[in-house]
Scaffold this active site. Sequence first.
Site, mmCIF file in Angstrom:
data_model
loop_
_atom_site.group_PDB
_atom_site.id
_atom_site.type_symbol
_atom_site.label_atom_id
_atom_site.label_comp_id
_atom_site.label_asym_id
_atom_site.label_seq_id
_atom_site.Cartn_x
_atom_site.Cartn_y
_atom_site.Cartn_z
ATOM 1 N N ASP A 47 1.737 -10.510 141.837
ATOM 2 C CA ASP A 47 0.317 -10.219 141.728
ATOM 3 C C ASP A 47 -0.432 -11.458 141.256
ATOM 4 O OD1 ASP A 47 0.609 -7.589 142.518
ATOM 5 O OD2 ASP A 47 0.769 -6.818 140.460
ATOM 6 N N TYR A 75 11.952 -9.358 134.882
ATOM 7 C CA TYR A 75 10.554 -9.458 134.471
ATOM 8 C C TYR A 75 10.435 -9.221 132.973
ATOM 9 C CZ TYR A 75 9.672 -8.703 139.473
ATOM 10 O OH TYR A 75 9.669 -8.803 140.838
ATOM 11 N N ASP A 89 -3.075 -2.084 135.766
ATOM 12 C CA ASP A 89 -2.986 -3.333 135.014
ATOM 13 C C ASP A 89 -4.317 -3.598 134.323
ATOM 14 O OD1 ASP A 89 -4.737 -4.349 136.953
ATOM 15 O OD2 ASP A 89 -3.215 -5.567 137.946
ATOM 16 N N ARG A 181 3.949 -2.469 137.480
ATOM 17 C CA ARG A 181 2.779 -1.668 137.101
ATOM 18 C C ARG A 181 3.095 -0.176 137.122
ATOM 19 N NH1 ARG A 181 -1.657 -2.916 141.040
ATOM 20 N NH2 ARG A 181 -0.033 -3.787 142.375
#
Length: 305
Positions: A47, A75, A89, A181
């Site tokens: 993103d 992550y 987000d 997300r």
Amino acid sequence: MGRKRKGRVISGWLVVDKPAGMTSTSVVNKVRWALQAKKAGHAGTLDPEATGVLAVALGEATKTVPYITDALKAYEFSVRLGQATNTDDAEGEVIAESDARPDDEAIKAELGAFLGDIMQVPPKFSAVKIDGQRAYKLARDGEDIELTARPLWVEELVLSDRPDADHAVLEMTCGKGGYVRSIARDLGQALGCHGHVQWLRRIWSGPFEAKDGLSIEHIDAMAHSPELDTYLRPLEEGLADLPMVNCTPEGAAKLRNGNPGMVFASDVEYGDECWAALDGQAVAVGRFKAGELHPSRVFNTSTEG
């Protein structure tokens, strides 16, 4: 005849530490420009506001992109507890709030439900296609859309830090197609307090690590210079998850022409996917059958220099 794309014919991987506020496509275009490369692509979109490793493939290395895309990735991300947003987000609008704040033990108790093979609904603001259109476009137009749950393998999900009651920092290792997300959103729902991603960083992707990545500033500083070439990593690194077999010069010649070629293999079985090398250089990827590799992808680096 169509116009040929200009640029240098070079192959390999350049590992970038993507900054926030830049799209993955913009990073690829920057790398292509800096190296004056003819062909480039990336292995796994981040993103725009996410940071971390973005592996950019150049030339023949683009043929190995699917193997990095399919590889495990890790992550680190912060979940803002107590708020849900329409984008899942921090870029979105707050659509729900809660005063509830779970403690560390409550968070850890819920993480187990997100391990292994799970089904995950992508965020409405995502690149998933619905009837040929991107979900984020439909969502921006105000359409009420429903996305289908998709399978995801989550190998690890742990609480690594708790800066304050409103935030929980998690680390996750997962397979292809995961939406961090969605993890934050669904964890918030499971805890009864809502949640969204505050920030997100991809630590590693397959064999590539963010700590080894070049910043955009460094790429700019070395653009169009031989120095940047020294940071190129061999295309073979994109095949790290596949077994390697060796071939003879005669076998390599057949493989490069798209025909089965003789290989020497000890750790592969009939039908296994693997890659063939001659003097350590990748020649082809294919299936091993009765002493031969039947190629599905062939590498041609003979014209590079």
